[in-house]
Enzyme design. Sequence first.
Site, PDB file in Angstrom:
ATOM      1  N   CYS A 127     129.807  52.983 -51.081  1.00  0.00           N
ATOM      2  CA  CYS A 127     130.636  53.484 -49.988  1.00  0.00           C
ATOM      3  C   CYS A 127     132.024  52.839 -50.052  1.00  0.00           C
ATOM      4  O   CYS A 127     132.794  53.140 -50.936  1.00  0.00           O
ATOM      5  CB  CYS A 127     129.929  53.250 -48.653  1.00  0.00           C
ATOM      6  SG  CYS A 127     130.609  54.221 -47.292  1.00  0.00           S
ATOM      7  N   HIS A 157     124.030  55.014 -49.456  1.00  0.00           N
ATOM      8  CA  HIS A 157     123.667  53.611 -49.254  1.00  0.00           C
ATOM      9  C   HIS A 157     122.213  53.320 -49.651  1.00  0.00           C
ATOM     10  O   HIS A 157     121.312  53.418 -48.808  1.00  0.00           O
ATOM     11  CB  HIS A 157     123.826  53.246 -47.773  1.00  0.00           C
ATOM     12  CG  HIS A 157     125.227  53.143 -47.302  1.00  0.00           C
ATOM     13  ND1 HIS A 157     125.918  51.952 -47.281  1.00  0.00           N
ATOM     14  CD2 HIS A 157     126.081  54.082 -46.811  1.00  0.00           C
ATOM     15  CE1 HIS A 157     127.134  52.152 -46.792  1.00  0.00           C
ATOM     16  NE2 HIS A 157     127.267  53.438 -46.508  1.00  0.00           N
ATOM     17  N   GLU A 207     120.852  50.448 -50.090  1.00  0.00           N
ATOM     18  CA  GLU A 207     120.360  49.265 -49.377  1.00  0.00           C
ATOM     19  C   GLU A 207     119.789  49.616 -48.006  1.00  0.00           C
ATOM     20  O   GLU A 207     119.027  48.837 -47.423  1.00  0.00           O
ATOM     21  CB  GLU A 207     121.475  48.219 -49.249  1.00  0.00           C
ATOM     22  CG  GLU A 207     122.526  48.486 -48.191  1.00  0.00           C
ATOM     23  CD  GLU A 207     123.558  49.531 -48.582  1.00  0.00           C
ATOM     24  OE1 GLU A 207     124.429  49.837 -47.747  1.00  0.00           O
ATOM     25  OE2 GLU A 207     123.501  50.040 -49.729  1.00  0.00           O
TER      26      GLU A 207
END
Length: 232
Positions: free
Chosen positions: A86, A203, A205
């Site tokens: 990002c 994302h 994570e």
Amino acid sequence: MRVSVLIFPGSNCDMDAIHAWSKVLHAKVTPVWHKDHDLANPDLVFIPGGFSFGDYLRSGAIARFSPVMNDVAAFAKKGGYLFGVCNGFQILCEMGLLPGALLTNKHLKFLCQDVNIRVASTRSPFTANLTKDRILHIPIAHGMGQYFADEDTLDRLEDGDQVAFRYCDAAGDASDAANPNGSARSIAGITDAAGRILGMMPHPERHAEAELGSVDGATLLSCIMQHLSKAA
């Protein structure tokens, strides 16, 4: 495996990244403040998402001048591995370590939603343990996520097998309807020519544990971890 996670004023996915790398994947993680000059001898530098310096000027445009980025550039020049997500992807493009730019989303709205992305290449260590065309369910959260490059650059990315991920629907079709932000050729992530630098808008994570809706993110993160563990 040693992972250094950069932190800027305005980073908001740094703790997510630290949790995923350390608690889920059991890497040794070192947070690195943007004014530091010690990357802590990492195997991988991870540049997380957020709004570095409030996203003034352009997203990532100020962060690229942080003191630590001189060390990041030197690390990359020596063949180090970089992973930007990002805002991290935006910073890598601002630094010129990845080609292209991230523009405002096509509908001019901030997007925070789960999306599907298709593995477009398994050339780099970041995706080598995945199956080409595998669909991953991973969230996005950005206002400037529309990947743009001129046609010659896009052709070079295609010819070099540098397009890592494309936005797609549940069946794997990279249609306009499945492209949330208007990215050129539905591109969700790219690598550099050497395959040592990855930038992506979704994302991983944030989908590292089943409780969060999917473990596809952890599956993706573990690819580079397995590669670097073998190389150690």
